[in-house]
Design an enzyme around this catalytic site. Structure first.
Site, PDB file in Angstrom:
ATOM      1  N   SER A  15       0.949  -1.387   0.032  1.00  5.24           N
ATOM      2  CA  SER A  15      -0.027  -0.032   0.045  1.00  5.24           C
ATOM      3  C   SER A  15       0.970   1.350  -0.054  1.00  5.24           C
ATOM      4  O   SER A  15       2.218   1.147   0.277  1.00  5.24           O
ATOM      5  CB  SER A  15      -0.889  -0.054   1.240  1.00  5.24           C
ATOM      6  OG  SER A  15      -1.557   1.029   1.385  1.00  5.24           O
ATOM      7  N   SER A 130       8.387   9.985  10.520  1.00  5.65           N
ATOM      8  CA  SER A 130       7.640  11.078  10.341  1.00  5.65           C
ATOM      9  C   SER A 130       7.948  12.279  10.684  1.00  5.65           C
ATOM     10  O   SER A 130       8.725  12.194  11.908  1.00  5.65           O
ATOM     11  CB  SER A 130       6.185  10.579  10.796  1.00  5.65           C
ATOM     12  OG  SER A 130       5.400  11.658  11.034  1.00  5.65           O
ATOM     13  N   TYR A 143       1.831   7.774  18.411  1.00  7.16           N
ATOM     14  CA  TYR A 143       2.544   7.549  17.212  1.00  7.16           C
ATOM     15  C   TYR A 143       3.389   8.151  17.111  1.00  7.16           C
ATOM     16  O   TYR A 143       4.577   7.550  16.653  1.00  7.16           O
ATOM     17  CB  TYR A 143       1.180   7.966  16.065  1.00  7.16           C
ATOM     18  CG  TYR A 143       1.631   8.118  14.713  1.00  7.16           C
ATOM     19  CD1 TYR A 143       1.769   6.665  13.912  1.00  7.16           C
ATOM     20  CD2 TYR A 143       2.170   9.235  13.894  1.00  7.16           C
ATOM     21  CE1 TYR A 143       2.298   6.821  12.558  1.00  7.16           C
ATOM     22  CE2 TYR A 143       2.631   9.266  12.805  1.00  7.16           C
ATOM     23  CZ  TYR A 143       2.755   8.082  12.022  1.00  7.16           C
ATOM     24  OH  TYR A 143       3.508   8.061  10.759  1.00  7.16           O
ATOM     25  N   LYS A 147       7.824   7.133  16.464  1.00  8.19           N
ATOM     26  CA  LYS A 147       8.213   7.708  15.043  1.00  8.19           C
ATOM     27  C   LYS A 147       9.619   8.423  15.597  1.00  8.19           C
ATOM     28  O   LYS A 147      10.744   8.238  14.986  1.00  8.19           O
ATOM     29  CB  LYS A 147       7.635   8.345  14.318  1.00  8.19           C
ATOM     30  CG  LYS A 147       6.488   7.828  13.554  1.00  8.19           C
ATOM     31  CD  LYS A 147       7.029   6.699  12.746  1.00  8.19           C
ATOM     32  CE  LYS A 147       6.032   5.986  11.779  1.00  8.19           C
ATOM     33  NZ  LYS A 147       6.582   4.884  10.913  1.00  8.19           N
ATOM     34  N   THR A 176      -2.331   8.762   1.148  1.00  7.99           N
ATOM     35  CA  THR A 176      -2.190   7.244   1.062  1.00  7.99           C
ATOM     36  C   THR A 176      -3.545   6.649   1.904  1.00  7.99           C
ATOM     37  O   THR A 176      -4.255   7.593   2.764  1.00  7.99           O
ATOM     38  CB  THR A 176      -1.099   6.769   1.496  1.00  7.99           C
ATOM     39  OG1 THR A 176      -0.948   6.793   3.194  1.00  7.99           O
ATOM     40  CG2 THR A 176       0.306   7.276   1.245  1.00  7.99           C
TER      41      THR A 176
HETATM   42  N1  LIG Z   1       0.442   8.888   4.895  1.00  7.12           N
HETATM   43  C1  LIG Z   1       1.182   9.735   5.573  1.00  7.12           C
HETATM   44  O1  LIG Z   1       0.894  10.998   5.909  1.00  7.12           O
HETATM   45  C2  LIG Z   1       2.507   9.359   6.307  1.00  7.12           C
HETATM   46  C3  LIG Z   1       3.329  10.602   6.983  1.00  7.12           C
HETATM   47  C4  LIG Z   1       4.418  10.227   7.693  1.00  7.12           C
HETATM   48  C5  LIG Z   1       5.040   8.920   7.886  1.00  7.12           C
HETATM   49  N2  LIG Z   1       4.196   7.807   7.227  1.00  7.12           N
HETATM   50  C6  LIG Z   1       4.610   6.528   7.568  1.00  7.12           C
HETATM   51  O2  LIG Z   1       4.713   6.018   6.228  1.00  7.12           O
HETATM   52  C7  LIG Z   1       4.692   4.356   6.508  1.00  7.12           C
HETATM   53  C8  LIG Z   1       3.779   3.840   5.225  1.00  7.12           C
HETATM   54  O3  LIG Z   1       2.470   4.485   5.651  1.00  7.12           O
HETATM   55  P1  LIG Z   1       1.535   4.714   4.377  1.00  7.12           P
HETATM   56  O4  LIG Z   1       1.042   6.345   4.292  1.00  7.12           O
HETATM   57  O5  LIG Z   1       1.831   4.248   3.143  1.00  7.12           O
HETATM   58  O6  LIG Z   1       0.121   3.905   5.028  1.00  7.12           O
HETATM   59  P2  LIG Z   1      -0.593   2.785   4.300  1.00  7.12           P
HETATM   60  O7  LIG Z   1      -0.876   2.853   2.911  1.00  7.12           O
HETATM   61  O8  LIG Z   1      -1.682   2.740   5.367  1.00  7.12           O
HETATM   62  O9  LIG Z   1       0.529   1.485   4.312  1.00  7.12           O
HETATM   63  C9  LIG Z   1       0.673   0.952   5.605  1.00  7.12           C
HETATM   64  C10 LIG Z   1       1.634  -0.291   4.951  1.00  7.12           C
HETATM   65  O10 LIG Z   1       2.074  -0.905   6.436  1.00  7.12           O
HETATM   66  C11 LIG Z   1       1.741  -2.223   6.352  1.00  7.12           C
HETATM   67  N3  LIG Z   1       1.468  -3.012   7.670  1.00  7.12           N
HETATM   68  C12 LIG Z   1       0.778  -2.185   8.655  1.00  7.12           C
HETATM   69  N4  LIG Z   1       0.756  -2.943   9.927  1.00  7.12           N
HETATM   70  C13 LIG Z   1       1.467  -4.112   9.539  1.00  7.12           C
HETATM   71  C14 LIG Z   1       1.979  -5.117  10.289  1.00  7.12           C
HETATM   72  N5  LIG Z   1       1.487  -5.412  11.648  1.00  7.12           N
HETATM   73  N6  LIG Z   1       2.520  -6.169   9.818  1.00  7.12           N
HETATM   74  C15 LIG Z   1       2.731  -6.047   8.372  1.00  7.12           C
HETATM   75  N7  LIG Z   1       2.468  -4.872   7.805  1.00  7.12           N
HETATM   76  C16 LIG Z   1       1.867  -3.952   8.132  1.00  7.12           C
HETATM   77  C17 LIG Z   1       0.362  -2.269   5.691  1.00  7.12           C
HETATM   78  O11 LIG Z   1       0.265  -3.764   5.110  1.00  7.12           O
HETATM   79  P3  LIG Z   1      -1.252  -4.270   4.692  1.00  7.12           P
HETATM   80  O12 LIG Z   1      -1.958  -3.068   3.956  1.00  7.12           O
HETATM   81  O13 LIG Z   1      -1.000  -5.519   3.786  1.00  7.12           O
HETATM   82  O14 LIG Z   1      -2.083  -4.589   6.038  1.00  7.12           O
HETATM   83  C18 LIG Z   1       0.665  -1.356   4.591  1.00  7.12           C
HETATM   84  O15 LIG Z   1       1.453  -2.143   3.398  1.00  7.12           O
HETATM   85  C19 LIG Z   1       4.262   4.254   7.702  1.00  7.12           C
HETATM   86  O16 LIG Z   1       5.108   3.774   8.755  1.00  7.12           O
HETATM   87  C20 LIG Z   1       3.565   5.441   8.232  1.00  7.12           C
HETATM   88  O17 LIG Z   1       4.008   5.823   9.848  1.00  7.12           O
HETATM   89  C21 LIG Z   1       2.944   8.143   6.495  1.00  7.12           C
END
Ligand SMILES: NC(=O)c1ccc[n+]([C@@H]2O[C@H](COP(=O)([O-])OP(=O)(O)OC[C@H]3O[C@@H](n4cnc5c(N)ncnc54)[C@H](OP(=O)(O)O)[C@@H]3O)[C@@H](O)[C@H]2O)c1
Length: 255
Positions: A15, A130, A143, A147, A176
């Site tokens: 994702s 983050s 959260y 981080k 996302t």
């Molecule tokens: N989106 C933002 O604004 C943002 C900002 C700063 C940092 N981040 C960080 O970026 C990273 C990716 O986030 P994203 O925005 O791409 O969110 P996302 O689309 O929700 O993707 C999260 C991913 O993590 C996987 N995941 C979650 N829990 C898991 C577990 N227990 N075991 C294995 N896989 C797990 C999910 O797997 P499944 O889908 O297969 O369950 C998914 O592939 C995260 O660490 C998030 O904290 C995001």
């Protein structure tokens, strides 16, 4: 580290940022191992990028993933989840799940992969943190703490493994499913969400250029520097502008 021909393990590849990173790295010639829980979405990314899909929950252990991945040149520790709301309203167990996913699993996977990297004298670790972990964000205390811990882990580890690259990537708001999954939509007007491909490019640049720290978007380094240089004014500004739009409007302030 050149990505062409390198074996890259990406967690959270099913994702958002992880899937975008898989696409950008595949285009750069990397050989991918893709980890995630959702088998269907993970298989779709694997089919698109030619990667090996390894499905599983990271909080249940990383031995299977590390074993099936084989010798990894680059680890992108990206899997993570959020939760937003006042700490006093957080349901039991959520804090533990956040720590297990965002921090403990990253440490466990690093412990599994690092000895091989050190032995081969080649490797790069990327931790997706983050901006919340660098400056703190209202309603995201746990959260943000996971981080921040990831940043401290990477910063400390770097001193232990001089031949191995260690990068921290700090995204801001990224478009996302992260927000839908945490059960709370992004409620501020600014900063505007950026596409996950932008973070993917920052991750690739961190590996190729050996960058210890990257912000996506790049201007996010400014609030971090302001907080370091002038914490008092930073907190006053963040307190005023960090509120969700609806709450600011209710209080009569300019959104
Ligand atoms: N989106 C933002 O604004 C943002 C900002 C700063 C940092 N981040 C960080 O970026 C990273 C990716 O986030 P994203 O925005 O791409 O969110 P996302 O689309 O929700 O993707 C999260 C991913 O993590 C996987 N995941 C979650 N829990 C898991 C577990 N227990 N075991 C294995 N896989 C797990 C999910 O797997 P499944 O889908 O297969 O369950 C998914 O592939 C995260 O660490 C998030 O904290 C995001």
């Amino acid at each position: 580290m050149r990505l062409a021909g390198a074996r890259v393990l990406i967690t959270g590849a099913s994702s958002g940022i992880g899937a975008a990173t898989a696409r950008v790295m595949a285009a750069a010639g990397a050989r991918l191992v893709l980890a995630g829980r959702d088998r269907e979405r993970l298989d779709a990314v694997a089919a698109e990028t030619g990667g090996l899909a390894v499905a599983g929950d990271l909080t249940a252990g990383v031995a299977d993933l590390a074993g099936r991945a084989g010798p990894v040149d680059v680890m992108v520790g990206n899997a993570g989840r959020g939760w937003a709301g006042p700490l006093v309203t957080m349901p039991d167990g959520v804090a533990e799940e956040l720590v297990a996913t965002n921090l403990t699993a990253q440490i466990a996977l690093t412990r599994s992969l690092l000895p091989g990297m050190v032995e081969r004298g080649r490797g790069h670790l990327v931790f997706v943190s983050s901006i919340a972990g660098a400056v703190g964000v209202r309603d995201e205390a746990v959260y943000a703490a996971t981080k921040a811990a990831l940043i401290a882990f990477a910063e400390s580890l770097r001193y232990e493994v001089p031949g191995i690259g260690v990068s921290v990537v700090l995204p801001g708001v990224v478009d996302t499913p992260f927000f839908a999954r945490r059960g709370a939509a992004y409620a501020r007007r600014r900063p505007a969400p950026i596409p996950p491909e932008r973070v993917a490019r920052a991750i690739v640049a961190a590996v190729e250029r050996g960058r210890p720290e990257s912000y996506a978007p790049g201007w996010l380094r400014l609030p971090v520097r302001l907080r370091g240089a002038a914490p008092g004014p930073f907190r006053a500004l963040a307190g005023a502008f960090g509120r969700p739009v609806s709450r600011r409007v209710r209080r009569g302030a300019t959104p």
